[in-house]
Enzyme design. Sequence first.
Site, mmCIF file in Angstrom:
data_model
loop_
_atom_site.group_PDB
_atom_site.id
_atom_site.type_symbol
_atom_site.label_atom_id
_atom_site.label_comp_id
_atom_site.label_asym_id
_atom_site.label_seq_id
_atom_site.Cartn_x
_atom_site.Cartn_y
_atom_site.Cartn_z
ATOM 1 N N LYS A 29 13.023 13.548 -18.354
ATOM 2 C CA LYS A 29 12.152 12.265 -19.718
ATOM 3 C C LYS A 29 12.894 11.726 -20.417
ATOM 4 C CE LYS A 29 12.247 13.904 -24.429
ATOM 5 N NZ LYS A 29 11.400 14.924 -25.922
ATOM 6 N N LYS B 123 4.333 10.660 -21.546
ATOM 7 C CA LYS B 123 3.972 11.303 -22.909
ATOM 8 C C LYS B 123 3.382 11.044 -23.843
ATOM 9 C CE LYS B 123 6.786 14.919 -25.179
ATOM 10 N NZ LYS B 123 7.664 15.903 -25.062
ATOM 11 N N GLY C 174 4.671 16.638 -35.195
ATOM 12 C CA GLY C 174 4.571 16.198 -36.268
ATOM 13 C C GLY C 174 3.213 16.891 -36.724
ATOM 14 N N GLU D 115 8.110 8.307 -21.498
ATOM 15 C CA GLU D 115 7.286 9.320 -23.008
ATOM 16 C C GLU D 115 7.358 8.303 -24.370
ATOM 17 O OE1 GLU D 115 9.810 12.322 -25.558
ATOM 18 O OE2 GLU D 115 8.231 12.121 -26.723
#
Length: 339
Positions: A137, A220, A264, A178
């Site tokens: 990642k 992602k 979040g 990502e």
Amino acid sequence: MDTRSELQATVNAMVQPGKGLLAADESGPTIAKRFKTIGLESTEENRRAYRNLLLTTPGLGEFVSGVILYEETLGQKADDGTPFPQVAAANGIVPGIKVDLGKVPLALAPGDEITEGLDGLAKRFADYKRQGARFAKWRAVYNITASLPSRVAIEANADSLARYAAISQEAGIVPIVEPEVLMDGDHTIERCAEVTEAVLHEVFDALHRHRVVLEHILLKPSMVLAGSEHRQPSSTADIAAATVRVLKRMVPSAVPGLVFLSGGQSPEEATANLDAMNRLGALPWNLSFSYGRALQEPPLQTWRGQPGNVKEAQQALLKRARLNGAAALGKYDAAMEKD
Ligand code: 13P
């Protein structure tokens, strides 16, 4: 096995209906921040004990097909002496590794950030692979303001993501790409959509230039939603519609799987939003989760560093994994939160 077959086998193991990923790759400073919320010091043993709790959760492999680890965890062992990558693999969970080295301010571009870690990456991949990692990642971050992210930040981060993905595929490791558009700020959902569209457009352009095989990556993405300080939080229906619209415009259907970050959102919001997207139907990719906080907050708060709480904390993790597994199929119902 040749590299292409190896990459395909890993993609097949990771992208499965009703399953997603557990992001447990918090860096040293980030895990210290998480532990602080339960009044726990971030020692090597506490970090090991916590990751042991997560990875030895009975039944986790039913809903989780891959786990992203931090470099330290890749080399640590479970209570019974088994290396963590092997513990994961034995439960049907593919072990992966966060390989970026974090972000720094982008020079001459105030407010923008760039992710580092490309130097020596091919060599590091060889070591990670020996330790059992099959995917990787790399996270790029984009701050939203009226003028950010700048063109140069969008281009520089896209190029780094693509270079990382190319190096990863050459090593026989599936790259998770990502690009995280941050929730911080008071921007509208429309502004988030505009930025996310520009970011993804540039990322796929760079992946193409760098000859990255789209069938062998996972994306992602962040969800499209109003900033966390916007006066009106976006509804689940609006988030689902805006996110899917942007993704359909920008992400080729050759990409086998999209696994969202939670960024979040509360655990319940992250689950409900994923479910709503899957209920829209007719999606060209498998749409699932790769949550960090949205999977780990309940078990972390239950555990609080106490060995006596481990079983209950594992139940809390398994519950979130199960509900997100249902959301990945568009079969979640808020009533399931009460079980
Ligand atoms: P969150 O789900 O907590 O955003 O973490 C996912 C992740 O891996 C961020 O890089």
